[in-house]
Enzyme design. Structure first.
Site, PDB file in Angstrom:
ATOM      1  CD  GLU A  47      64.802  -0.029  69.186  1.00  0.00           C
ATOM      2  OE1 GLU A  47      64.950   1.210  69.087  1.00  0.00           O
ATOM      3  OE2 GLU A  47      65.751  -0.811  69.399  1.00  0.00           O
ATOM      4  NE  ARG A  51      64.162   6.714  65.110  1.00  0.00           N
ATOM      5  CZ  ARG A  51      65.360   6.263  64.761  1.00  0.00           C
ATOM      6  NH1 ARG A  51      65.705   6.251  63.487  1.00  0.00           N
ATOM      7  NH2 ARG A  51      66.193   5.807  65.678  1.00  0.00           N
ATOM      8  CE  LYS A 134      69.675   2.812  71.090  1.00  0.00           C
ATOM      9  NZ  LYS A 134      68.410   3.315  70.515  1.00  0.00           N
TER      10      LYS A 134
END
Length: 213
Positions: A47, A51, A134
């Protein structure tokens, strides 16, 4: 791709290894050797969080690494989802879920692992067809005790807890019946990436891949 099919695809990915590395790539030159190191250690599902300015390019580069299954994290909008899919992401991870994000991932055929931290949020996603979720932020939201409690009334939901998960507490999560895997950043520490210690990262990945579940 319906939410139900998205969840099936996400669950398949979650079952490939006990840990999904949550990766922040600041230097594009780190992308390929990092992916190679993690895959070599037994963690194929990666993943890459959206950012940093080079995140999409990192996804594009890592997607070409043999054995890697690369997705985008911190996907917050339809725009993020479209960019991630175009970069080669095979799944998306979000800290929460919005109607626009769900619609975008459904339209684009991008499996979404949507975030939830409460019974109401889990129920809302179950109503939409999502069963693989999640759990975020795992630590602040109650940790293993909260997940165990959610498993009673909502056994149809399966989770990937992320946020405050470490090697020290990962087994507390992985031992739960409603946890498929955990997400964590400890297998790709910034200092080791900066030092180019890819062999060390492979060892961290190997240790994580051997966690019981």
């Amino acid at each position: 791709m319906t939410p139900a099919l998205q969840s099936h695809a996400a669950l398949t990915l979650c079952k490939l290894a006990p840990v999904i590395p949550v990766i922040v790539v600041d230097d594009l030159d780190h992308a390929v050797p990092l992916a190679e190191a993690l895959v070599a250690g037994g963690l194929p599902v990666l993943e890459v969080t959206l950012r940093t300015p080079c995140a999409l390019d990192a996804i594009r580069a890592m997607a070409a690494v043999p054995g890697a299954r690369v997705g985008a994290g911190t996907v917050l909008s339809a725009h993020d989802a479209a960019n991630a899919k175009a970069a080669g992401a095979t799944f998306a991870v979000s800290p929460g879920a919005t109607p626009a994000l769900i619609a975008a991932c459904t339209a684009q055929g991008l499996p979404l692992l949507p975030g939830a931290a409460s019974a109401s949020e889990v129920m809302a996603l179950l109503e939409r067809g999502y069963r693989t979720l999640k759990f975020f932020p795992a630590g602040p939201a109650g940790g293993p005790a909260m997940l165990k409690a959610l498993g009673g009334p909502l056994p149809q939901a399966t989770f990937c807890p992320t946020g405050g998960v470490s090697l020290a507490n990962a087994t507390d999560y992985l031992s739960l019946a409603n946890v498929a895997c955990v997400g964590g950043s400890w297998v790709a520490p910034a200092k080791m990436m900066a030092a180019g210690d890819w062999a060390g990262i492979t060892e961290l990945a190997r240790e994580a891949a051997a966690l019981p579940r």
